[in-house]
Design a protein around this motif. Structure first.
Motif, PDB file in Angstrom:
ATOM      1  N   ARG A 332      12.692   7.077  49.439  1.00 10.49           N
ATOM      2  CA  ARG A 332      13.899   7.542  49.474  1.00 10.49           C
ATOM      3  C   ARG A 332      13.808   8.251  51.011  1.00 10.49           C
ATOM      4  N   THR A 333      14.699   8.240  51.406  1.00  8.64           N
ATOM      5  CA  THR A 333      14.798   9.252  52.627  1.00  8.64           C
ATOM      6  C   THR A 333      15.389  10.777  52.701  1.00  8.64           C
ATOM      7  N   ALA A 334      15.350  11.674  53.197  1.00 13.26           N
ATOM      8  CA  ALA A 334      14.797  12.609  53.122  1.00 13.26           C
ATOM      9  C   ALA A 334      17.069  13.444  52.686  1.00 13.26           C
ATOM     10  N   ASP A 335      18.273  12.268  53.439  1.00 19.46           N
ATOM     11  CA  ASP A 335      19.284  12.356  53.171  1.00 19.46           C
ATOM     12  C   ASP A 335      19.920  11.745  51.343  1.00 19.46           C
ATOM     13  N   ILE A 336      18.747  10.996  50.979  1.00 15.89           N
ATOM     14  CA  ILE A 336      19.393  10.398  49.885  1.00 15.89           C
ATOM     15  C   ILE A 336      18.242  10.520  48.392  1.00 15.89           C
ATOM     16  N   ASN A 337      17.092  11.991  48.899  1.00 16.51           N
ATOM     17  CA  ASN A 337      16.720  12.149  48.253  1.00 16.51           C
ATOM     18  C   ASN A 337      16.953  12.935  46.668  1.00 16.51           C
ATOM     19  N   SER A 338      16.374  12.913  45.796  1.00 16.01           N
ATOM     20  CA  SER A 338      16.471  13.543  44.914  1.00 16.01           C
ATOM     21  C   SER A 338      14.776  13.168  43.337  1.00 16.01           C
ATOM     22  N   THR A 339      14.597  14.669  42.416  1.00 15.66           N
ATOM     23  CA  THR A 339      13.854  15.215  42.047  1.00 15.66           C
ATOM     24  C   THR A 339      13.050  13.823  41.857  1.00 15.66           C
ATOM     25  N   GLY A 340      11.424  13.688  42.162  1.00 10.40           N
ATOM     26  CA  GLY A 340      11.072  12.672  41.653  1.00 10.40           C
ATOM     27  C   GLY A 340      10.951  11.769  41.742  1.00 10.40           C
ATOM     28  N   LYS A 341      11.737  11.368  43.263  1.00 10.13           N
ATOM     29  CA  LYS A 341      11.424  10.595  44.035  1.00 10.13           C
ATOM     30  C   LYS A 341      10.509  10.428  45.184  1.00 10.13           C
ATOM     31  N   ASN A 342      10.535   9.018  45.905  1.00 14.20           N
ATOM     32  CA  ASN A 342       9.440   8.974  46.827  1.00 14.20           C
ATOM     33  C   ASN A 342       9.816   9.048  48.071  1.00 14.20           C
ATOM     34  N   LEU A 343       9.808  10.693  48.540  1.00 14.22           N
ATOM     35  CA  LEU A 343      10.342  11.165  50.433  1.00 14.22           C
ATOM     36  C   LEU A 343       9.293  10.421  51.455  1.00 14.22           C
ATOM     37  N   VAL A 344      10.224   9.259  52.335  1.00 15.43           N
ATOM     38  CA  VAL A 344       9.431   8.854  53.111  1.00 15.43           C
ATOM     39  C   VAL A 344      10.193   9.568  54.490  1.00 15.43           C
ATOM     40  N   SER A 345       9.629   8.411  55.832  1.00 16.47           N
ATOM     41  CA  SER A 345      10.112   8.403  57.175  1.00 16.47           C
ATOM     42  C   SER A 345      11.104   7.276  57.527  1.00 16.47           C
ATOM     43  N   THR A 346      11.723   7.850  58.448  1.00 17.93           N
ATOM     44  CA  THR A 346      12.517   6.302  58.985  1.00 17.93           C
ATOM     45  C   THR A 346      12.127   5.241  58.906  1.00 17.93           C
ATOM     46  N   LYS A 347      10.827   5.773  59.458  1.00 18.79           N
ATOM     47  CA  LYS A 347       9.478   4.346  60.096  1.00 18.79           C
ATOM     48  C   LYS A 347       9.123   3.143  58.357  1.00 18.79           C
ATOM     49  N   ILE A 348       8.488   4.546  57.623  1.00 20.42           N
ATOM     50  CA  ILE A 348       8.189   3.913  56.200  1.00 20.42           C
ATOM     51  C   ILE A 348       9.319   3.189  55.696  1.00 20.42           C
ATOM     52  N   MET A 349       9.981   3.478  55.638  1.00 23.42           N
ATOM     53  CA  MET A 349      11.493   2.951  55.128  1.00 23.42           C
ATOM     54  C   MET A 349      12.141   1.786  55.534  1.00 23.42           C
TER      55      MET A 349
END
Ligand code: IPM
Ligand code: MG
Length: 363
Positions: A332-349
């Motif tokens: 997930r990027t920050a705008d679609i993130n929720s608990t327990g997910k893997n938060l990544v940057s624009t580039k990694i996405m």
């Protein structure tokens, strides 16, 4: 028309999300899956800074000969003080749409059940798939007279003109009815025909046109009620057709049903078969240059390009599947993130979508 894809990164998060989309295009070029060439040009604030105009001639000329255009976003705080409409970054985009006569803007909101970031209950949202058909070449965005002046009492007076000719209403109506025919055969036309004359005409023409599409069920809603219904029972909608400004507003609202406007791509078409693809999210200056923007709407715009412009529906389908798989994996990027997910940057996405896409198409 040249076999060219014109890339217009623009402002704010535009260049960041465009970078990820270009990686997908380059991958397809390298593997000879598409044979179009890429060309870059400037638009919006970045064009004002370097070339003095929001839509320089060289950009307009390159756009006129391109098969497809992919645009990031235009605008930002830096240019907010500019009062003259035709010197603002947004004018670059509006002039591009107008000059190439991109009259039909398709914005397809799809609910991704993996994304839990919407404040609306997921049972209300499940299976939501709404195609908003927004008229893009007339309406209050372009109507004249317009302006701000000092009136006889020394007060600043601002005015715009909301206008449509019947040909333009019919033309967008046909696009919407044809789409509805291929989907659930349901079309909702949105207007404010209880108050505003131009939209009375809108309702009249769309109703007349419905005689040519007896198998499509046409309904009408006033814009205020449509905005309410969209949140209350979004599933009632399949295709929505509306004018330029109502379409701008409703598509942001519809996008947020999915949890984030960062998920909504769009395609604008003209009658010559040229298309302009852009994410609907705008330049988001508050998160620009932080590497956190969601590139999915722009990558989905590439997918729309593969489908509608380059006649590669299978590649488009596989790219959508790659995005779905990545979401299934909890990335997930920050705008679609929720608990327990893997938060990544624009580039990694961008990178993980590309890796997934490569696996699916076996390259
Ligand atoms: C959109 C945007 C544009 C519009 C702006 C940037 C001019 O909000 O594409 O939805 O209003 O059309
Ligand atoms: Mg908008």
């Amino acid at each position: 028309m040249k076999n060219e894809i014109l890339i217009l990164p623009g402002d704010g998060i535009g260049p960041e999300v465009i970078n990820e989309a270009v990686k997908v295009i380059k991958l397809l070029q390298k593997n000879k899956l598409i044979n179009s060439v890429i060309r870059y040009a400037k638009i919006g604030g970045s064009a004002i800074e370097t070339l003095g105009l929001p839509l320089p001639n060289e950009t307009l000329n390159a756009a006129k000969s391109a098969r497809a255009i992919i645009l990031g976003a235009v605008g930002g705080n830096k240019w907010d003080k500019i009062k003259e409409f035709n010197k603002r970054p947004e004018y670059g985009l509006l002039k591009l749409r107008k000059s190439l006569n991109f009259f039909a803007n398709l914005r397809n909101t799809i609910f991704y059940s993996q994304i839990l970031s919407s404040p609306i209950k997921s049972e209300i949202l499940s299976n939501v798939n709404i195609m908003i058909v927004r008229e893009l070449s007339q309406g209050i965005y372009f109507g004249k007279p317009r302006g701000i002046y000092y009136n006889e009492y020394g007060l600043r007076y601002g005015y715009n003109t909301s206008c449509y000719d019947e040909k333009a209403i019919r033309r967008i109506g046909i696009i919407a009815f044809e789409l509805a025919k291929k989907r659930k055969k349901k079309l909702c036309s949105v207007d404010k025909a209880n108050v505003i004359e131009v939209t009375m005409l809108w309702r009249e023409i769309i109703t007349e046109l419905s005689n040519e599409y007896p198998d499509v069920k046409l309904s009408h809603l006033y814009i205020d009620n449509a905005a309410l219904q969209l949140i209350l029972t979004p599933k009632q909608f399949d295709v929505i057709v509306t004018g330029n400004m109502f379409g701008d507003i409703l598509s942001d609202e519809a996008a947020n049903l999915t949890g984030s406007i960062g998920m909504l791509p769009s395609a604008s078409i003209n009658s010559k078969g040229q298309c302009l693809f852009e994410p609907c999210h705008g330049s988001a200056p508050d998160i620009a240059n932080k590497g956190i923007a969601n590139p999915i709407a722009t990558i989905l715009s590439v997918s729309m390009m593969l489908h509608y412009s380059l006649q590669k529906p299978l590649l488009s389908k596989y790219l959508n599947l790659a995005i779905n798989n990545v979401l299934n994996k909890g990335i997930r990027t920050a705008d679609i993130n929720s608990t327990g997910k893997n938060l990544v940057s624009t580039k990694i996405m961008g990178d993980v979508i590309i890796e997934e896409f490569k696996k699916i198409i076996k390259i």
